[in-house]
Design an enzyme around this catalytic site. Structure first.
Site, PDB file in Angstrom:
ATOM      1  CB  SER A  72      10.595  17.578  41.631  1.00  0.00           C
ATOM      2  OG  SER A  72      11.335  18.563  40.947  1.00  0.00           O
TER       3      SER A  72
ATOM      4  CB  ILE B 153       4.465   8.273  36.928  1.00  0.00           C
ATOM      5  CG1 ILE B 153       3.076   8.691  37.408  1.00  0.00           C
ATOM      6  CG2 ILE B 153       4.582   6.790  36.725  1.00  0.00           C
ATOM      7  CD1 ILE B 153       1.949   8.329  36.438  1.00  0.00           C
ATOM      8  CG  ASN B 154       7.102  14.255  35.792  1.00  0.00           C
ATOM      9  OD1 ASN B 154       6.268  15.138  35.921  1.00  0.00           O
ATOM     10  ND2 ASN B 154       8.399  14.501  35.830  1.00  0.00           N
TER      11      ASN B 154
ATOM     12  CB  CYS C 230       9.863  17.562  32.700  1.00  0.00           C
ATOM     13  SG  CYS C 230       8.909  19.003  32.185  1.00  0.00           S
TER      14      CYS C 230
ATOM     15  N   GLY D  40      -0.994  12.091  42.156  1.00  0.00           N
ATOM     16  CA  GLY D  40      -2.369  12.198  42.644  1.00  0.00           C
ATOM     17  C   GLY D  40      -2.597  11.804  44.083  1.00  0.00           C
TER      18      GLY D  40
ATOM     19  CB  ALA E  18       3.026  23.878  30.405  1.00  0.00           C
TER      20      ALA E  18
ATOM     21  CG  LEU F 276      11.529  21.756  33.355  1.00  0.00           C
ATOM     22  CD1 LEU F 276      12.476  21.011  32.418  1.00  0.00           C
ATOM     23  CD2 LEU F 276      11.377  20.982  34.665  1.00  0.00           C
TER      24      LEU F 276
ATOM     25  N   GLY G  16      -2.575  15.323  39.711  1.00  0.00           N
ATOM     26  CA  GLY G  16      -3.703  15.261  40.630  1.00  0.00           C
ATOM     27  C   GLY G  16      -4.444  13.936  40.542  1.00  0.00           C
TER      28      GLY G  16
END
Lengths: 303, 276
Positions: A22, A189-190, A128, A242, A72, A75, A215
């Site tokens: 996403s 994870i995010n 997020c 990553g 950043a 969204l 990453g």
């Protein structure tokens, strides 16, 4: 028998385990199609909100070296009404729709507008790390997570994936709340909350000052989280964080992931990363005499 | 220590001097070896500290190892860049994107406004064998710029610089496309290169393609990351930052967004309303 890349993430079946993460590229149906044709098993949209959002002023994303990135974007997305027009054009692409909101009403409202569309699953963004009152702010409140997932589950047959990240609450409590609410799978994870300062101008570089780290630098943390979730809960997992090569993808699968999401590496390898990873996984499976992804999931937990 | 530089991270540069091009357009010159070597059509992400980061076509400088950005003050961000003073810092990352494929022989350049920037850089790469025609379009006389610079850059070439203004206060009265249409009837071009307002490019491409002439355009869309991640610059299946900025004209004509719509900051599709 020949190895097969088909994988099941609970009720979700896809032809191979590589999924577009996403936030990456996902607003144009033609771009989705191109990514699918490039070999992705599924694509996840940018996180869609009730109203359109312009996101933050820039800089929005830059390299921190060693294949690590800070972003950043904020969204940015066209909002559910505009997005539903894009989604209506979907005939054949396995699209996971990422949704972001502050409470159960936001999510219910959006899902009602997306009824009868070609959607593989919803991915609920609980992670997020840089927008207030959504994402990680929601994920850090397990009671709210439970209510959101429960409410979504009560109004749709479409599978629900909860995307969790590392915030101020123990993320395993968020996973538990999502499971209890009726989530069908977890994405972990995010990005991790991070920042960077330019020493010449003495200013934070990101327009929003604080953003998310993605990453290579976050990979080992993400592997650990997948391993912990899969050790503790009986829920399918999509690994994210990553992943840059087929070796990374296999590492996540061995830790307990049934599929993986690909993001930042797209900048370096562009869209052929999906087929590169799939080809590598097939060769590895042949060498190891493994015939399905399912056989590999979580093997590392035996040791 | 240029060889250690991460070209995906903003690199701070000081503005050395400013050229006033018109009452609303300025060029900001800075020293940077990497940007000075960028190719025509490539862009940089330009950080205006405290304001925003913008994609900008990389302008040529007459001086070695220098590059520039040319900006028209319009919105909050471009006005902030326009108001910078010598000695102030900007951050640059890139260069990004592909570049024009410059053909030998007769070439035609069609530019409007700050869309002339990549065409000025293109002029740096023409060979003496190129016979160059350049059309500069502007609304009125005091908005015409780069005419003298183009003469200097083309001093070793057979060339013709044609100015059009909408109000007829300088050069020919009318639109660049009027001139393109005439030239296509009298001259056989090996390549046409255009950058400027999208509908100007769209009509120029239609004219060239109808005569089966090779044409390329440098396309602009809102960009946030510049590196093929955020998706802001999607145009159908293309990402302008990765697949462009330069596209072949016949390909663009098959695209049902180019010339018809663009995406705003949220990614919502906005239709062009005005006609060229």
């Amino acid at each position: 028998m020949t190895p097969n890349l088909f994988t099941r993430i609970g009720p979700i079946s896809i032809n191979n385990p590589t999924i577009l993460a996403s936030g990456i590229l996902g607003i144009s149906i033609n771009v989705f199609n191109r990514i699918y044709e490039s070999g992705a098993g599924a694509v996840v949209t940018k996180s869609i909100s009730v109203l359109p959002s312009d996101g933050y002023d820039g800089p929005n994303m830059f390299s921190i070296g060693d294949q690590g990135w800070l972003n950043a974007i904020g969204l940015s997305n066209p909002g559910v009404d505009n997005f539903s027009k894009i989604l209506k054009q979907n005939k054949k692409i396995p699209i996971v729709v990422s949704l972001v909101g502050s409470n159960e009403h936001d999510f219910v409202n959006m899902i009602q507008k997306l009824r009868n569309m070609q959607i593989l699953a919803y991915e609920i963004n609980l992670s997020c790390p840089h927008v207030e009152k959504v994402g990680l702010d929601v994920g850090d409140d397990p009671d709210l997570v439970y209510r959101i997932i429960k409410n979504i589950d009560s109004i749709t047959e479409v599978p629900i994936i909860a995307k969790v990240g590392l915030g101020s609450t123990n993320y395993l409590d968020t996973v538990r709340a999502a499971c209890d609410g009726g989530a069908d799978a977890i994405t972990a994870i995010n990005t991790l909350r991070a920042m960077s300062i330019d020493i010449e101008t003495m200013r934070p570089i990101l327009g929003n000052k604080i953003g998310g780290l993605s990453g290579k630098p976050i990979k080992t943390i993400a592997v650990r989280c997948v391993y912990e979730i899969s050790s503790k809960y009986d829920i399918p997992i999509i690994g994210c964080g990553g992943i840059s090569s087929w070796q990374d993808a296999i590492e996540f699968i061995l830790a307990g992931a049934s599929a993986v999401q690909i993001g930042s590496i797209i900048n370096y390898k562009w869209l052929k990363i999906f087929s590169d990873i799939n080809d590598g996984i097939i060769k590895y499976m042949s060498k190891k005499k493994i015939y399905s992804i399912g056989e590999m999931v979580g093997i590392s937990k035996r040791f | 220590m240029e060889f250690l530089r991460d070209f995906n991270k903003p690199h701070t540069c000081k503005i050395e001097y400013i050229i006033n091009e018109t009452p609303t357009v300025r060029t900001f010159v800075f020293s940077d070896t990497i940007m000075s070597k960028s190719l025509p059509g490539q862009f940089a992400m330009v950080w205006i500290p405290g304001i925003n980061e913008l994609p900008m076509s990389i302008m040529v400088s007459n001086e070695k190892n220098k590059a520039a950005f040319t900006v028209r003050k319009r919105g909050i961000n471009s006005t902030a860049l326009y108001n910078l003073k010598p000695g102030q810092n900007i951050g640059v990352r890139g260069p990004y994107g592909n570049n024009f494929n410059i053909k030998n022989g007769n070439i035609l350049l069609v530019g409007g406004g700050t869309g002339l920037v990549p065409l000025m850089r293109l002029l740096k790469f023409v060979t003496p064998s190129n016979n160059v025609k350049l059309i500069i379009g502007a609304s009125t006389q005091n908005e015409v710029f780069f005419e003298n610079l183009a003469k200097i850059l083309l001093k070793n070439n057979v060339h013709d610089i044609i100015i059009t203004t909408i109000d007829g206060s300088y050069g020919r009265k009318g639109l660049v496309t009027d001139v393109v249409s005439e030239l296509l009837n009298t001259t056989k071009f090996n390549g046409i290169y255009t950058c400027g307002p999208e509908l100007m490019m769209f009509h120029t491409i239609k004219l060239a393609v109808s005569k089966k002439v090779f044409i390329q355009a440098s396309v602009e869309r809102i960009m946030k990351c510049g590196i093929g991640i955020c998706g802001s610059c999607s145009m159908n299946e293309n990402l302008i930052c990765k697949d462009g900025t330069v596209f072949n004209g016949n390909y663009l004509l098959e695209n049902n967004e180019f010339g018809f719509s663009y995406r705003d900051k949220s990614g919502s599709i906005i239709k062009y309303t005005s006609k060229v």
